[in-house]
Write a protein that holds these residues in place. Structure first.
Motif, mmCIF file in Angstrom:
data_model
loop_
_atom_site.group_PDB
_atom_site.id
_atom_site.type_symbol
_atom_site.label_atom_id
_atom_site.label_comp_id
_atom_site.label_asym_id
_atom_site.label_seq_id
_atom_site.Cartn_x
_atom_site.Cartn_y
_atom_site.Cartn_z
ATOM 1 N N ALA A 43 0.919 -1.128 0.509
ATOM 2 C CA ALA A 43 -0.041 -0.208 -0.245
ATOM 3 C C ALA A 43 0.430 0.903 0.161
ATOM 4 N N SER A 44 0.508 2.858 -0.520
ATOM 5 C CA SER A 44 1.056 3.698 -0.129
ATOM 6 C C SER A 44 0.347 4.555 0.339
ATOM 7 N N ASP A 45 0.629 5.222 0.719
ATOM 8 C CA ASP A 45 0.163 6.554 1.344
ATOM 9 C C ASP A 45 0.639 8.039 0.871
ATOM 10 N N ALA A 46 0.405 8.851 0.651
ATOM 11 C CA ALA A 46 0.685 10.192 -0.068
ATOM 12 C C ALA A 46 0.402 11.408 0.489
ATOM 13 N N VAL A 47 1.339 12.183 1.234
ATOM 14 C CA VAL A 47 1.299 13.181 2.055
ATOM 15 C C VAL A 47 1.364 14.547 1.388
ATOM 16 N N ALA A 48 0.893 15.615 1.379
ATOM 17 C CA ALA A 48 0.689 16.808 1.721
ATOM 18 C C ALA A 48 0.161 17.967 2.208
ATOM 19 N N ALA A 49 0.616 19.111 1.712
ATOM 20 C CA ALA A 49 -0.706 20.166 2.253
ATOM 21 C C ALA A 49 -0.458 21.944 1.554
ATOM 22 N N GLY A 50 -1.150 22.390 1.697
ATOM 23 C CA GLY A 50 -1.646 23.434 0.566
ATOM 24 C C GLY A 50 -1.441 22.839 -0.886
ATOM 25 N N ALA A 51 -1.037 23.637 -1.963
ATOM 26 C CA ALA A 51 -1.492 23.430 -3.520
ATOM 27 C C ALA A 51 -1.017 21.777 -3.490
ATOM 28 N N SER A 52 -0.253 21.494 -2.569
ATOM 29 C CA SER A 52 0.817 20.097 -3.508
ATOM 30 C C SER A 52 -0.483 19.211 -2.429
ATOM 31 N N ARG A 53 -1.402 18.994 -2.348
ATOM 32 C CA ARG A 53 -2.450 18.293 -2.072
ATOM 33 C C ARG A 53 -2.911 17.690 -3.304
ATOM 34 N N ALA A 54 -3.099 18.483 -4.127
ATOM 35 C CA ALA A 54 -3.555 18.450 -5.814
ATOM 36 C C ALA A 54 -2.559 16.985 -5.548
ATOM 37 N N SER A 55 -1.228 17.375 -5.526
ATOM 38 C CA SER A 55 -0.478 16.005 -6.144
ATOM 39 C C SER A 55 -0.458 14.464 -5.083
ATOM 40 N N ALA A 56 -1.150 15.261 -4.136
ATOM 41 C CA ALA A 56 -1.042 13.811 -3.075
ATOM 42 C C ALA A 56 -2.363 12.968 -3.769
ATOM 43 N N GLU A 57 -3.382 13.933 -4.290
ATOM 44 C CA GLU A 57 -4.245 12.795 -4.400
ATOM 45 C C GLU A 57 -4.417 12.215 -5.939
ATOM 46 N N GLU A 58 -3.486 13.594 -7.398
ATOM 47 C CA GLU A 58 -4.034 12.804 -8.259
ATOM 48 C C GLU A 58 -2.490 11.437 -8.048
ATOM 49 N N GLY A 59 -1.377 11.359 -7.035
ATOM 50 C CA GLY A 59 -0.686 10.452 -7.183
ATOM 51 C C GLY A 59 -1.305 9.537 -6.070
ATOM 52 N N ALA A 60 -1.692 8.848 -5.508
ATOM 53 C CA ALA A 60 -3.119 8.448 -4.746
ATOM 54 C C ALA A 60 -3.460 7.510 -6.286
ATOM 55 N N LEU A 61 -4.073 8.391 -6.368
ATOM 56 C CA LEU A 61 -5.022 7.790 -7.900
ATOM 57 C C LEU A 61 -4.077 7.232 -9.119
ATOM 58 N N LEU A 62 -3.091 7.375 -9.474
ATOM 59 C CA LEU A 62 -2.278 6.710 -10.232
ATOM 60 C C LEU A 62 -1.659 5.721 -9.554
ATOM 61 N N LEU A 63 -1.105 5.562 -8.637
ATOM 62 C CA LEU A 63 -0.382 3.934 -7.668
ATOM 63 C C LEU A 63 -2.035 3.222 -8.178
ATOM 64 N N ARG A 64 -3.146 3.561 -7.756
ATOM 65 C CA ARG A 64 -4.790 2.816 -7.943
ATOM 66 C C ARG A 64 -4.629 2.658 -9.507
ATOM 67 N N GLU A 65 -4.872 3.217 -10.451
ATOM 68 C CA GLU A 65 -5.219 2.684 -11.649
ATOM 69 C C GLU A 65 -4.292 2.304 -12.464
ATOM 70 N N THR A 100 -0.788 16.866 5.405
ATOM 71 C CA THR A 100 0.130 17.106 6.841
ATOM 72 C C THR A 100 -0.177 16.375 7.909
ATOM 73 N N ARG A 101 -1.162 17.762 8.465
ATOM 74 C CA ARG A 101 -1.158 17.745 9.542
ATOM 75 C C ARG A 101 -2.492 16.743 10.357
ATOM 76 N N ASN A 102 -3.303 16.372 9.350
ATOM 77 C CA ASN A 102 -3.778 15.292 10.071
ATOM 78 C C ASN A 102 -3.308 13.993 9.653
ATOM 79 N N TYR A 103 -2.354 13.793 8.397
ATOM 80 C CA TYR A 103 -1.732 12.341 9.080
ATOM 81 C C TYR A 103 -1.218 12.008 9.700
ATOM 82 N N LEU A 104 -0.725 13.021 10.933
ATOM 83 C CA LEU A 104 0.538 13.040 12.323
ATOM 84 C C LEU A 104 -0.721 12.915 13.271
ATOM 85 N N HIS A 105 -1.858 13.102 12.536
ATOM 86 C CA HIS A 105 -2.935 12.499 14.158
ATOM 87 C C HIS A 105 -3.317 11.177 14.067
#
Length: 359
Positions: free
Chosen positions: A201-223, A234-239
């Motif tokens: 499995a994989s986790d993609a973690v980012a903040a700000g505009a780079s959340r787009a990259s985290a979401e796109e990265g997770a989608l690419l890994l899936r499909e 990022t801050r949510n991942y720490l919790h």
């Protein structure tokens, strides 16, 4: 041909030149008098689904920083109308212009709202519903999107810049920048692909505009790789989110708390790839790709270049053809899917072809 398909690898190779063409096209379009209603929007609402929704993190972040009220929402959440949203401009994004949920959202927009379609393929069902259309120019794209996604980010940045009154844009040397980053990504990813292909499995973690990259990265890994993946702020991942780490690949994008997060994960033995503009030393479990210091939207495109190379190499290592898909959902595109566009692979349970290679 309108909306023509190319392979994922061809999309990677031609991406820089395509993005330069897209930037020039959209820049000219947005400057014309008939787009005044878009440029003067004060409460833009962005909507999309899938990769298009991921890309919307970029303009929302930029416009909020400029003091413009803005948000993004999944198209399926406003399929019955925009009455619950305070907006003067609905910007609906769908690369092919056929996403059924996004079409429904634009069709049901409340009277008085400027309906804008941002897409690649014209003509399209989505574009036919819009007051204004911003298109990428029918650029050929791969089924698991390469140019379509990054071109959408470029166009969304230009739209946000027009609304915010930005005088210049940062896309002048995007072709050269993508070439340099792709070269670095190919080298770094080659060093982790064997171990990465064995992750479950994989986790993609980012903040700000780079959340787009985290979401796109997770989608690419899936499909593309068929690896279970999730995207988290990022801050949510720490919790608590990081507590499930174990035989997982971690994609960490950012220059702040993300650096210490990446180091912590790697120190615990978890394979981690850090994309950052800051100085960070690699280690046994930590690979680092140093990105240039560029505006946020350009950075998101360069992050996508890295993520595309990552999934291309991991899919090869796992023996999963990039252009194959397990499921074909006929209700996600108006007019149904054109099955000639892609190979639908026979479903393979976890114990068979979908299993990653043995250590």
């Amino acid at each position: 041909m309108s909306g023509s398909r190319i392979t994922f690898i061809e999309g990677q190779a031609g991406q820089g030149a395509a993005l330069a063409r897209i930037a020039a096209r959209v820049r000219t379009r947005l400057g014309s008098p008939e787009y005044a209603a878009l440029r003067t929007a004060r409460r833009p609402l962005f909507t999309g689904i899938g990769a298009s929704y991921a890309a919307l993190a970029v303009p929302v972040q930029q416009l909020r920083a400029a003091g413009v009220v803005s948000q993004r929402v999944l198209s399926c959440e406003i399929g019955t109308g925009t009455a619950g949203f305070d907006t003067d401009c609905l910007i609906a994004v769908s690369q092919g212009g056929r996403s059924s949920e996004t079409i429904a959202a634009l069709r049901c927009a409340a009277p008085g709202i400027t309906k804008t379609a941002l897409l690649n393929v014209v003509p399209s069902p989505l574009g036919a519903l819009a007051d204004l259309t911003v298109d990428l120019g029918n650029e050929p794209d791969s089924y698991a999107s390469t140019i379509g996604y990054t071109g959408t980010v470029v166009a969304l940045d230009l739209v946000a810049g027009a609304i915010a009154g930005r005088e210049q844009d940062p896309w002048g040397d995007i072709a050269e920048q993508t070439t340099v980053v792709h070269r670095q990504a190919a080298e770094v990813v080659a060093g982790l692909r064997g171990r990465g292909a064995r992750c479950i499995a994989s986790d993609a973690v980012a903040a700000g505009a780079s959340r787009a990259s985290a979401e796109e990265g997770a989608l690419l890994l899936r499909e593309v790789v068929r690896m279970t993946a999730a995207a988290t702020a990022t801050r949510n991942y720490l919790h608590g989110g990081m507590e499930s780490a174990g035989n997982t690949l971690h994609l960490v994008l950012g220059d702040g708390r993300e650096i210490e997060l990446a180091r912590s994960l790697a120190a615990a033995g978890h394979l981690t790839l850090l994309l950052t503009t800051a100085k960070a030393e690699p280690s046994d479990s930590l690979s680092v790709i140093r990105l240039p210091a560029v505006p946020d939207a350009v950075r998101v495109v360069l992050e996508a270049v890295v993520l595309q190379e990552l999934v291309a190499q991991l899919s090869a290592a796992r023996g999963v053809p990039i252009e194959s898909f397990v499921f074909a959902n006929d209700d996600t595109k108006q007019g149904g899917l054109d099955r000639s566009e892609f190979q639908v692979a026979a479903y393979a349970p976890a114990g068979d072809a979908a299993r990653p290679p043995a250590p």
